[in-house]
Design a protein around this motif. Structure first.
Motif, PDB file in Angstrom:
ATOM      1  N   LYS A 415      29.187  32.050  47.239  1.00 18.29           N
ATOM      2  CA  LYS A 415      27.958  32.833  47.098  1.00 18.29           C
ATOM      3  C   LYS A 415      27.805  33.392  45.689  1.00 18.29           C
ATOM      4  CE  LYS A 415      25.508  36.792  49.087  1.00 18.29           C
ATOM      5  NZ  LYS A 415      25.461  37.772  50.204  1.00 18.29           N
ATOM      6  N   LEU A 416      28.903  33.892  45.113  1.00 21.96           N
ATOM      7  CA  LEU A 416      28.838  34.543  43.802  1.00 21.96           C
ATOM      8  C   LEU A 416      29.016  33.574  42.638  1.00 21.96           C
ATOM      9  CD1 LEU A 416      30.888  37.809  44.515  1.00 21.96           C
ATOM     10  CD2 LEU A 416      28.400  37.488  44.564  1.00 21.96           C
ATOM     11  N   GLY A 417      29.580  32.403  42.903  1.00 18.13           N
ATOM     12  CA  GLY A 417      29.747  31.403  41.852  1.00 18.13           C
ATOM     13  C   GLY A 417      30.895  31.676  40.908  1.00 18.13           C
ATOM     14  N   ARG A 418      31.969  32.322  41.416  1.00 21.77           N
ATOM     15  CA  ARG A 418      33.128  32.575  40.554  1.00 21.77           C
ATOM     16  C   ARG A 418      34.397  32.715  41.401  1.00 21.77           C
ATOM     17  NH1 ARG A 418      29.796  37.151  40.075  1.00 21.77           N
ATOM     18  NH2 ARG A 418      30.537  39.042  41.153  1.00 21.77           N
ATOM     19  N   PRO A 419      35.562  32.497  40.785  1.00 21.34           N
ATOM     20  CA  PRO A 419      36.829  32.652  41.507  1.00 21.34           C
ATOM     21  C   PRO A 419      37.092  34.113  41.854  1.00 21.34           C
ATOM     22  CG  PRO A 419      37.118  31.364  39.496  1.00 21.34           C
ATOM     23  CD  PRO A 419      35.767  31.995  39.421  1.00 21.34           C
ATOM     24  N   LEU A 420      37.873  34.317  42.915  1.00 19.18           N
ATOM     25  CA  LEU A 420      38.200  35.667  43.381  1.00 19.18           C
ATOM     26  C   LEU A 420      39.707  35.792  43.589  1.00 19.18           C
ATOM     27  CD1 LEU A 420      35.480  36.033  46.186  1.00 19.18           C
ATOM     28  CD2 LEU A 420      35.258  36.644  43.766  1.00 19.18           C
ATOM     29  N   ALA A 421      40.235  36.976  43.308  1.00 21.36           N
ATOM     30  CA  ALA A 421      41.642  37.292  43.574  1.00 21.36           C
ATOM     31  C   ALA A 421      41.683  38.559  44.411  1.00 21.36           C
ATOM     32  CB  ALA A 421      42.419  37.476  42.273  1.00 21.36           C
ATOM     33  N   TYR A 422      42.157  38.445  45.650  1.00 15.03           N
ATOM     34  CA  TYR A 422      42.171  39.580  46.564  1.00 15.03           C
ATOM     35  C   TYR A 422      43.505  40.308  46.505  1.00 15.03           C
ATOM     36  CZ  TYR A 422      41.847  42.255  50.923  1.00 15.03           C
ATOM     37  OH  TYR A 422      41.821  43.272  51.846  1.00 15.03           O
ATOM     38  N   ASP A 423      43.439  41.632  46.500  1.00 14.11           N
ATOM     39  CA  ASP A 423      44.632  42.479  46.531  1.00 14.11           C
ATOM     40  C   ASP A 423      44.707  43.120  47.917  1.00 14.11           C
ATOM     41  OD1 ASP A 423      46.526  44.514  46.396  1.00 14.11           O
ATOM     42  OD2 ASP A 423      45.997  45.096  44.347  1.00 14.11           O
ATOM     43  N   PRO A 424      45.596  42.644  48.811  1.00 15.80           N
ATOM     44  CA  PRO A 424      45.646  43.184  50.172  1.00 15.80           C
ATOM     45  C   PRO A 424      46.206  44.596  50.248  1.00 15.80           C
ATOM     46  CG  PRO A 424      47.375  41.551  49.847  1.00 15.80           C
ATOM     47  CD  PRO A 424      46.516  41.512  48.622  1.00 15.80           C
ATOM     48  N   GLN A 425      46.929  45.040  49.225  1.00 14.35           N
ATOM     49  CA  GLN A 425      47.419  46.415  49.228  1.00 14.35           C
ATOM     50  C   GLN A 425      46.275  47.404  48.957  1.00 14.35           C
ATOM     51  OE1 GLN A 425      49.609  43.893  47.903  1.00 14.35           O
ATOM     52  NE2 GLN A 425      50.484  44.194  49.931  1.00 14.35           N
ATOM     53  N   ARG A 426      45.470  47.104  47.939  1.00 14.82           N
ATOM     54  CA  ARG A 426      44.343  47.983  47.611  1.00 14.82           C
ATOM     55  C   ARG A 426      43.071  47.615  48.364  1.00 14.82           C
ATOM     56  NH1 ARG A 426      43.520  48.066  41.380  1.00 14.82           N
ATOM     57  NH2 ARG A 426      44.162  45.859  41.505  1.00 14.82           N
ATOM     58  N   LYS A 427      43.087  46.452  49.010  1.00 15.96           N
ATOM     59  CA  LYS A 427      41.949  45.963  49.788  1.00 15.96           C
ATOM     60  C   LYS A 427      40.697  45.837  48.924  1.00 15.96           C
ATOM     61  CE  LYS A 427      43.824  47.888  54.078  1.00 15.96           C
ATOM     62  NZ  LYS A 427      45.092  48.291  53.440  1.00 15.96           N
ATOM     63  N   ILE A 428      40.885  45.239  47.763  1.00 13.35           N
ATOM     64  CA  ILE A 428      39.775  44.998  46.838  1.00 13.35           C
ATOM     65  C   ILE A 428      39.903  43.595  46.263  1.00 13.35           C
ATOM     66  CG2 ILE A 428      39.594  47.438  46.183  1.00 13.35           C
ATOM     67  CD1 ILE A 428      40.945  46.597  43.483  1.00 13.35           C
ATOM     68  N   VAL A 429      38.784  43.095  45.742  1.00 11.41           N
ATOM     69  CA  VAL A 429      38.831  41.910  44.896  1.00 11.41           C
ATOM     70  C   VAL A 429      39.047  42.397  43.472  1.00 11.41           C
ATOM     71  CG1 VAL A 429      37.617  39.865  44.077  1.00 11.41           C
ATOM     72  CG2 VAL A 429      37.307  40.647  46.453  1.00 11.41           C
ATOM     73  N   ILE A 430      40.092  41.942  42.840  1.00 10.48           N
ATOM     74  CA  ILE A 430      40.527  42.479  41.551  1.00 10.48           C
ATOM     75  C   ILE A 430      39.441  42.294  40.486  1.00 10.48           C
ATOM     76  CG2 ILE A 430      42.272  42.287  39.721  1.00 10.48           C
ATOM     77  CD1 ILE A 430      44.211  41.284  41.910  1.00 10.48           C
ATOM     78  N   ASN A 431      39.097  43.391  39.833  1.00 14.68           N
ATOM     79  CA  ASN A 431      38.125  43.399  38.723  1.00 14.68           C
ATOM     80  C   ASN A 431      36.771  42.821  39.116  1.00 14.68           C
ATOM     81  OD1 ASN A 431      40.082  44.491  36.951  1.00 14.68           O
ATOM     82  ND2 ASN A 431      40.871  42.436  36.491  1.00 14.68           N
ATOM     83  N   ASP A 432      36.369  43.034  40.381  1.00 12.80           N
ATOM     84  CA  ASP A 432      35.094  42.471  40.830  1.00 12.80           C
ATOM     85  C   ASP A 432      34.467  43.387  41.886  1.00 12.80           C
ATOM     86  OD1 ASP A 432      32.941  40.908  41.670  1.00 12.80           O
ATOM     87  OD2 ASP A 432      34.051  39.032  41.389  1.00 12.80           O
ATOM     88  N   PRO A 433      33.808  44.470  41.473  1.00 14.36           N
ATOM     89  CA  PRO A 433      33.194  45.400  42.430  1.00 14.36           C
ATOM     90  C   PRO A 433      32.143  44.737  43.320  1.00 14.36           C
ATOM     91  CG  PRO A 433      33.322  46.383  40.243  1.00 14.36           C
ATOM     92  CD  PRO A 433      33.685  44.935  40.079  1.00 14.36           C
ATOM     93  N   GLU A 434      31.412  43.769  42.776  1.00 17.99           N
ATOM     94  CA  GLU A 434      30.378  43.104  43.580  1.00 17.99           C
ATOM     95  C   GLU A 434      31.012  42.337  44.731  1.00 17.99           C
ATOM     96  OE1 GLU A 434      26.501  40.144  43.032  1.00 17.99           O
ATOM     97  OE2 GLU A 434      28.064  40.193  41.480  1.00 17.99           O
ATOM     98  N   ALA A 435      32.086  41.614  44.463  1.00 21.52           N
ATOM     99  CA  ALA A 435      32.786  40.887  45.523  1.00 21.52           C
ATOM    100  C   ALA A 435      33.452  41.853  46.494  1.00 21.52           C
ATOM    101  CB  ALA A 435      33.823  39.942  44.915  1.00 21.52           C
ATOM    102  N   THR A 436      34.026  42.930  45.992  1.00 16.40           N
ATOM    103  CA  THR A 436      34.663  43.933  46.854  1.00 16.40           C
ATOM    104  C   THR A 436      33.657  44.497  47.857  1.00 16.40           C
ATOM    105  OG1 THR A 436      36.331  44.505  45.195  1.00 16.40           O
ATOM    106  CG2 THR A 436      35.841  46.164  46.871  1.00 16.40           C
ATOM    107  N   ALA A 437      32.422  44.705  47.427  1.00 15.67           N
ATOM    108  CA  ALA A 437      31.395  45.233  48.323  1.00 15.67           C
ATOM    109  C   ALA A 437      31.097  44.265  49.466  1.00 15.67           C
ATOM    110  CB  ALA A 437      30.118  45.528  47.541  1.00 15.67           C
TER     111      ALA A 437
END
Length: 452
Positions: A415-437
């Protein structure tokens, strides 16, 4: 305590089943069940929910005390089928609301066979009620649902087995033990996974009135409410991202989960995906008909490809995985495996195990996947052993969460057109607030999204 081994002895005839059970870590013919049969309920009495329940009935002394479905006709039919199948010949209590079922019954096991958008809430409430849970894959429709399910299972110290039964498929267990673990592939540096089934419903039905016997409001639950254009639970719902995650969430999760199990892989370091609706544009479906995804690990890429049109790359393995090693290649599917060595070695082939003679009632089950029945029975036995021992089953909720979330993250990447790296400890996509949302889908009221 009283020992109940009759069904188990029946199941374990044959060297293949014994090998499979041994590889799963089961302890032989020594399960001890409570003096009273385990009390079981099923939420979602459609095709696969009933199929899972019937396999459990075949391998363990259980008392199916309750069923739940928002389709009154399907529910009544399921009640009669269960009455015929279970040893007591009692008709289970029938419910339209799973919350009432859980409140009124003390249960040992709850099976969940509802559409994907219901898995999280129903699993969490079943765990809170004191039950162990068998939930179909994928476990969730968003990543944070999965995190909440995992946290709840651990908080209440309950067993959750996910319906990724490829891990309990006898010929694939054999392939893992005798080929992968034995080192016949050598160093494995590339994996390909695929699905080329023409399984995407591309129809365009008109709007219609909701039948009186079907509670569409409750069926929709926390998902967006689509205009009613046919009974959604007759596989029509899989055509829409509102209720699931497309072919990625339906089919990739099986193969990716199997590969992770075979190679002992955890979370991918990075996930990327491209795709969309390239060919089948005339229908209402909004899931991708073409998608490519890469799950990256150190020195290894696991690559997924699906198309719901055209021909498969390998007609013998249209839904499968291929492990590429320096010494050979292993192809695997629910139907067979093939090991092809480099050089002058001997190829190895094995087909799926059927148990039609051992379980003739399988032949009377509508829509049964006969090739998957032995795997589901073995999966149920592993689930029961984990409950007895207080251990983790082969398809533990954490493993189901990693596989499910990885497929969801692939869709977000597409959907976003870019690679993602998920951090399961912080439960975020690293350096990507749009993906985290996008890790949490909005819920339709009054339903509230669960939190880890």
């Amino acid at each position: 305590m009283e020992q109940f081994n009759i069904n188990r002895r029946r199941f374990l005839k044959g060297a293949t089943a014994t090998l499979a059970l041994s590889a799963l870590g089961a302890s032989g013919l020594d399960f001890i069940y409570p003096a009273k049969p385990l009390r079981v309920a099923l939420i979602g009495t459609g095709w696969y929910g009933k199929s899972d329940l019937f396999k459990l009935i075949q391998v363990a002394p259980v008392n199916v005390v309750a069923l739940c479905d928002v389709d009154e006709q399907m529910l009544k039919g399921a009640g009669e089928m269960v009455r015929q199948r279970q040893a007591s010949h009692q008709t289970p209590k029938l419910y339209k609301d799973y919350r009432k079922l859980l409140a009124e019954n003390q249960l040992d096991i709850v099976l969940i066979g509802t559409p994907d958008h219901w898995h999280a809430l129903q699993t969490i409430e079943a765990l809170k009620s004191g039950a162990n849970v068998y939930v179909q894959k994928p476990i969730s429709v968003d990543v944070l649902e999965g995190e909440a399910m995992l946290a709840t299972a651990r908080k209440y110290n309950k067993v959750v087995q996910v319906g990724t039964q490829r891990k309990s498929t006898p010929h694939l267990i054999e392939a893992k033990k005798n080929i992968v673990d034995a080192g016949l592939l050598g160093k494995i540096s590339h994996v390909e996974m695929c699905c080329y089934y023409h399984m995407r419903n591309n129809s365009n039905p008109p709007l219609q009135a909701v039948p009186e016997y079907f509670d569409y409001e409750m069926w929709t639950g926390p998902a967006p409410m689509r205009p009613f254009d046919g009974m959604p639970h007759v596989r029509w719902w899989r055509a829409f991202m509102e209720y699931g995650n497309g072919i990625m969430g339906d089919m990739c999760i099986h193969m990716f989960d199997t590969v992770r199990w075979m190679l002992q892989l955890g979370w991918p370091k990075r996930i990327s995906s491209t795709g969309g609706i390239y060919v089948q544009k005339e229908g209402k479906s909004n899931i991708a008909d073409t998608q490519h995804a890469i799950f990256e690990y150190d020195g290894l890429n696991c690559v997924w490809q699906h198309r719901t049109w055209g021909t498969p790359a390998d007609p013998k393995y249209p839904w499968s995985f291929k492990l590429y090693g320096e010494k050979g290649t292993l192809s695997g599917s629910p139907m067979s495996y093939d090991f092809v060595p480099e050089g002058n070695g001997t190829p190895i082939h094995k087909d799926v195990v059927y148990e039609k003679e051992k379980y003739p009632e399988d032949l009377q089950e509508p829509g049964i996947e006969l090739h998957a029945a032995p795997a589901t029975r073995l999966h149920m036995l592993n689930f029961l052993e984990a409950i007895q021992k207080g251990s983790r089953p082969v398809a533990d909720i954490e493993e189901g969460h990693i596989s499910t979330a990885s497929c969801i993250l692939a869709n977000i990447s597409m959907k976003l057109g870019r690679p993602l790296a998920y951090d399961p400890q912080r439960k975020i996509v690293i350096n990507d607030p749009e993906a985290t949302a996008l890790l949490k889908r909005p819920y339709r009221g009054p339903w509230v999204h669960p939190l880890a």
